[in-house]
Structure formats: structure tokens, C-alpha cells
Scaffold this active site. Sequence first.
Site, PDB file in Angstrom:
ATOM      1  N   TRP A   1     -69.707   4.361 -76.217  1.00 50.48           N
ATOM      2  CA  TRP A   1     -70.466   5.602 -76.416  1.00 50.48           C
ATOM      3  C   TRP A   1     -69.973   6.672 -75.441  1.00 50.48           C
ATOM      4  O   TRP A   1     -69.805   6.395 -74.255  1.00 50.48           O
ATOM      5  CB  TRP A   1     -71.946   5.289 -76.178  1.00 50.48           C
ATOM      6  CG  TRP A   1     -72.897   6.433 -76.319  1.00 50.48           C
ATOM      7  CD1 TRP A   1     -73.412   6.907 -77.493  1.00 50.48           C
ATOM      8  CD2 TRP A   1     -73.484   7.209 -75.272  1.00 50.48           C
ATOM      9  NE1 TRP A   1     -74.275   7.938 -77.226  1.00 50.48           N
ATOM     10  CE2 TRP A   1     -74.344   8.150 -75.874  1.00 50.48           C
ATOM     11  CE3 TRP A   1     -73.371   7.204 -73.879  1.00 50.48           C
ATOM     12  CZ2 TRP A   1     -75.091   9.076 -75.146  1.00 50.48           C
ATOM     13  CZ3 TRP A   1     -74.099   8.126 -73.141  1.00 50.48           C
ATOM     14  CH2 TRP A   1     -74.951   9.045 -73.771  1.00 50.48           C
TER      15      TRP A   1
ATOM     16  N   SER B   1     -68.599  -1.745 -74.944  1.00 48.72           N
ATOM     17  CA  SER B   1     -69.956  -1.238 -75.053  1.00 48.72           C
ATOM     18  C   SER B   1     -70.367  -1.111 -76.520  1.00 48.72           C
ATOM     19  O   SER B   1     -70.322  -2.077 -77.278  1.00 48.72           O
ATOM     20  CB  SER B   1     -70.052   0.087 -74.293  1.00 48.72           C
ATOM     21  OG  SER B   1     -71.380   0.479 -74.089  1.00 48.72           O
ATOM     22  N   MET B   2     -70.748   0.085 -76.965  1.00 45.84           N
ATOM     23  CA  MET B   2     -71.146   0.298 -78.351  1.00 45.84           C
ATOM     24  C   MET B   2     -70.039  -0.052 -79.345  1.00 45.84           C
ATOM     25  O   MET B   2     -70.308  -0.440 -80.482  1.00 45.84           O
ATOM     26  CB  MET B   2     -71.559   1.757 -78.527  1.00 45.84           C
ATOM     27  CG  MET B   2     -71.842   2.141 -79.957  1.00 45.84           C
ATOM     28  SD  MET B   2     -72.080   3.902 -80.175  1.00 45.84           S
ATOM     29  CE  MET B   2     -72.214   3.919 -81.970  1.00 45.84           C
TER      30      MET B   2
ATOM     31  N   ASP C   1     -73.018  -4.872 -64.023  1.00 48.20           N
ATOM     32  CA  ASP C   1     -73.181  -3.922 -65.126  1.00 48.20           C
ATOM     33  C   ASP C   1     -74.653  -3.557 -65.289  1.00 48.20           C
ATOM     34  O   ASP C   1     -75.471  -4.403 -65.640  1.00 48.20           O
ATOM     35  CB  ASP C   1     -72.637  -4.552 -66.418  1.00 48.20           C
ATOM     36  CG  ASP C   1     -72.450  -3.556 -67.541  1.00 48.20           C
ATOM     37  OD1 ASP C   1     -73.207  -2.570 -67.584  1.00 48.20           O
ATOM     38  OD2 ASP C   1     -71.559  -3.778 -68.386  1.00 48.20           O
TER      39      ASP C   1
ATOM     40  N   HIS D   1     -69.876  -1.634 -65.713  1.00 46.59           N
ATOM     41  CA  HIS D   1     -69.624  -1.355 -67.129  1.00 46.59           C
ATOM     42  C   HIS D   1     -68.214  -0.798 -67.360  1.00 46.59           C
ATOM     43  O   HIS D   1     -67.588  -1.080 -68.372  1.00 46.59           O
ATOM     44  CB  HIS D   1     -70.682  -0.366 -67.636  1.00 46.59           C
ATOM     45  CG  HIS D   1     -70.913  -0.415 -69.112  1.00 46.59           C
ATOM     46  ND1 HIS D   1     -71.121  -1.599 -69.804  1.00 46.59           N
ATOM     47  CD2 HIS D   1     -70.997   0.579 -70.052  1.00 46.59           C
ATOM     48  CE1 HIS D   1     -71.312  -1.331 -71.090  1.00 46.59           C
ATOM     49  NE2 HIS D   1     -71.236  -0.026 -71.265  1.00 46.59           N
TER      50      HIS D   1
END
Length: 280
Positions: free
Chosen positions: A39, A105-106, A229, A258
Amino acid sequence: MHHDATPRVIAPNTIAADGVHLHYRDWGRGRPVLFVAGWSMCADAWGYQMMALSRRGLRAIAFDRRGHGRSSDPGGGYDLDTLADDIAAVLEALDLKDVVLVGHSMGCNEIVRYLARHGAARVERVAFLGPMTPGITLGADNPQGVDPALLEQFRATQLLHDFPRWIEENVEPFVPGANPRMRDWLAQMALQCSLQALHDCHVVVQESNLSTELAAIDVPVLLLAGALDVSAPLDLTARRTAALVPDCRLVVLEDAAHGMFLTHVERVNGELLEFVRAAD
């Protein structure tokens, strides 16, 4: 698949997919590795991985999600199915086969949905970095999850109110100890995204529940997770994801957060290289 037209390359570094232009980079030759950013990130974020892989006999490809980076801002289509179909469009337009998909991530959510919608005919294996899967929202089946009210509050009071300030306050936990220029670069990437894309994609992450789809993945998966994270806490995301995927190797980077692909470049690249080469 996209109903209007067959996805195709229409100009240098540009794929037309159902009326949307997706910008992509394509470096090197050999087995293709397609990177899907998280994202608010775009293809730029993967530069250190793409350089490492493309110099070692692999073909590294990354694209900007719709509404991100240099891809077009179509004013919609930020549901998970359409985002997954955009991955399919890139694979089809470049006719990629035996590909290794790498998500952050996303981007991991989009890859999982891609596999559920399109199958693994083109895919050899998959790597997830700091995934937001199987789902991050509090629920009966997810007691450690995030209260949806907090996610809605972020969108209302920060994203749609003073996003630059939020980035400034939250980039440090993403890349702990990174130099100010690195933080500026990440902020710049996020700030060039469509605000609509950021909002709607954030909703997608909130609403994702991919447990069933993860359990159906039938290719080998490498999962890299940072113990520090805060965006995708280890027990909420990576450990639950690893428990669901039939063939998954979980690697926990004890001192990573992250943004591990920027702060732990050598470790991440080494794991990815070993994983991709194991496909041969």
C-alpha cells in the site's frame, strides 16, 4: 479476465488493461520474478531486489498498482478482484510463465486473490514479505485483530485530513533507523498516489479475510516476516498465514520491521535468490 480487450503492451513500460494503463519495469533475462508492492508504494520500492536478481540471471519485473506511481488513476476499481485481475493483465501482456510472484504487505493479499481467481498455471512459487494476510480486523475468529473503528478513524482523521503529517510520524517504525533521505523517498512515493486509491485500498486490507484462499495455495511459499513489524504484527499475520498455507517456509528476521526489503537488503535478497533458484 478483463472484458474490454486483451491486455497488451501499448508503449514502452506501459500495459493497457481494461482501460487502465499500468506502468512497469522489466530488467534482465531468465526466469521471471514479478514484484507486487505494498500500500502506497510503487515499483521504485523494489529497486534493490530487482537489481540483485536481474544481475544473477533472472528477469525482474515490477509494476505500479492502479492509482499508484506512474499508472493511471481510473477513479475506481480498487476492489481486491480488480486488483488481482491487474496482476493477471501484467502476466498475460508480457506472457510470463513459470513466474515467481513476490508481494509485500497488501501486495500479498492481491497475489492470494490472483491465485484464487486465475489459478497457478503461470506461477511456479510465491514469496510474501510482511503480509497483511489472512486478515487484520478484529472478529470472533481473530481476537488479536485491529478494531475496525481504529482503521476507520485513521482514514477519516489522518489520511483524509493530513496525510503528509501521518507519514512523517509513521515512517520511522516502517524503516527503523533509516537515514532521513530514505524516509523522504518513501514519503514522496506515498504522496504521489491517488488519495482515492490509498483510501479504497486501505478499506480492502481491512475487509480482507483470505483464510480459505490461503489454504488452497498449491505452490511453494516463502514467507519473510520482521519480528519488529508494527504494521503487520508477526502473530496476527505471518504466523497465521504460515499455518494456513500447505507448503510454506516462515523466516522471521528478528531485528527487522515492515520495510525489511529496504533495511535488510542483503538478507532479503539472499532468501529470495535461494528460493527462486530452488524452482530450477
